[in-house]
Write an enzyme that holds these catalytic residues in place. Structure first.
Site, PDB file in Angstrom:
ATOM      1  N   ALA A   1       0.760 -12.513  -0.035  1.00 58.13           N
ATOM      2  CA  ALA A   1       0.299 -12.925   1.248  1.00 58.13           C
ATOM      3  C   ALA A   1       1.604 -13.527   2.130  1.00 58.13           C
ATOM      4  O   ALA A   1       2.388 -14.209   1.527  1.00 58.13           O
ATOM      5  CB  ALA A   1      -0.642 -14.031   1.171  1.00 58.13           C
ATOM      6  N   TYR A   2       1.617 -13.072   3.273  1.00 58.59           N
ATOM      7  CA  TYR A   2       2.700 -13.447   4.202  1.00 58.59           C
ATOM      8  C   TYR A   2       2.049 -13.944   5.623  1.00 58.59           C
ATOM      9  O   TYR A   2       2.994 -14.742   6.486  1.00 58.59           O
ATOM     10  CB  TYR A   2       3.467 -12.262   4.185  1.00 58.59           C
ATOM     11  CG  TYR A   2       2.884 -10.998   5.093  1.00 58.59           C
ATOM     12  CD1 TYR A   2       2.706 -10.978   6.467  1.00 58.59           C
ATOM     13  CD2 TYR A   2       2.474 -10.119   4.261  1.00 58.59           C
ATOM     14  CE1 TYR A   2       2.426  -9.912   7.153  1.00 58.59           C
ATOM     15  CE2 TYR A   2       1.817  -8.845   4.863  1.00 58.59           C
ATOM     16  CZ  TYR A   2       1.888  -8.935   6.381  1.00 58.59           C
ATOM     17  OH  TYR A   2       1.065  -7.779   6.921  1.00 58.59           O
ATOM     18  N   GLY A   3       0.810 -13.821   5.806  1.00 57.22           N
ATOM     19  CA  GLY A   3       0.287 -14.611   7.103  1.00 57.22           C
ATOM     20  C   GLY A   3      -0.646 -15.636   6.907  1.00 57.22           C
ATOM     21  O   GLY A   3      -0.207 -16.685   5.937  1.00 57.22           O
TER      22      GLY A   3
ATOM     23  N   GLU B   1      -8.810  -7.332   6.527  1.00 56.03           N
ATOM     24  CA  GLU B   1      -7.613  -6.835   6.791  1.00 56.03           C
ATOM     25  C   GLU B   1      -7.838  -5.554   7.669  1.00 56.03           C
ATOM     26  O   GLU B   1      -6.889  -4.933   8.285  1.00 56.03           O
ATOM     27  CB  GLU B   1      -6.677  -6.382   5.881  1.00 56.03           C
ATOM     28  CG  GLU B   1      -6.158  -7.725   5.015  1.00 56.03           C
ATOM     29  CD  GLU B   1      -5.300  -8.713   5.831  1.00 56.03           C
ATOM     30  OE1 GLU B   1      -4.776  -8.482   6.708  1.00 56.03           O
ATOM     31  OE2 GLU B   1      -5.412  -9.914   5.480  1.00 56.03           O
TER      32      GLU B   1
END
Length: 236
Positions: A36-38, A128
């Protein structure tokens, strides 16, 4: 509606509901972890999304990096990552994409790793905007099909499978995943291959990203990296 857990009064907002898949089998976990990056850097948000097995799927396992990837807010108003030059396809190798700056002196994207139940991964695919009917990718695209099995199609993001470097296992959680003491692990990353221009975040996304920043820094994402990379796009 998203839970307001850990949100400031001015940060409350709604999110379109994603139907829960009808999963009746015992929990199943893929061999890869989710990077996860957001806004999913926030375990609080993950708990509202992972409705099949939230206790397991929304528990952060580690802090990790994608070396030589770049972080941005793209034209859609949401977070995106640009892979290294050797893995880029179509728009990712455009003049627009080349303007995305290196992500900090580390030249890497930081993220939080989760081990998601397959049913929860299906739910996340919905959030997503993954095109489940997209065509299979081909070797002519220049990226191994093991990394990018399908094209993005009509989806908002595509599913990529790469290796991430673990910088910190959280409370021995690597043991639970059977990956303790491993420096590199296979991960799933959602990538928008089409939107590669830098832009401003959607208004509702600012709140979620600020919560994600607070929670991920508490877990171990370096504040210096956040200030140097994320804060170029996300106001406090």
């Amino acid at each position: 509606m998203l839970s307001n857990t850990n949100l400031q009064p001015t940060e409350r907002h709604t999110q379109p509901p994603i139907p829960t898949p009808l999963i009746t089998k015992p929990p199943q976990y893929p061999k890869y972890l989710y990077f996860a990056y957001g806004s999913n850097l926030s375990p609080a948000q993950m708990k509202t999304r992972c409705r099949i097995n939230p206790t397991h799927s929304a528990t952060p396992l580690a802090i990790a990096t994608l070396q030589h990837w770049r972080w941005l807010i793209c034209e859609s108003g949401y977070a995106n990552v640009l892979p290294p030059p050797s893995l880029r396809v179509a728009n990712q190798d455009s003049e627009t994409a080349h303007k995305i700056p290196v992500s900090g002196p580390e030249d890497a994207v930081y993220g939080v790793l989760y081990q998601m139940d397959i049913g929860d991964e299906m739910i996340l695919d919905g959030y997503e905007g993954v095109d489940e009917e997209a065509a299979n990718a081909g070797v002519r695209d220049g990226v191994p099909v093991s990394v990018r099995p399908r094209v993005q199609g009509d989806g908002s993001y595509n599913k990529w499978f790469v290796e991430a470097d673990v910088t910190k296992w959280l409370d021995g959680e690597g043991v639970r995943a059977g990956l303790e003491n491993k420096g590199k692990v296979p991960v799933l990353v959602y990538v928008d291959e089409n939107c590669v221009g830098m832009s401003k975040p959607k208004f509702e996304y600012i709140a979620r990203m600020n919560r994600a920043i607070r929670e991920s820094v508490d877990l171990g994402v370096p504040m210096g990296w956040v200030e140097g990379v994320m804060r170029k796009f996300i106001p406090e």
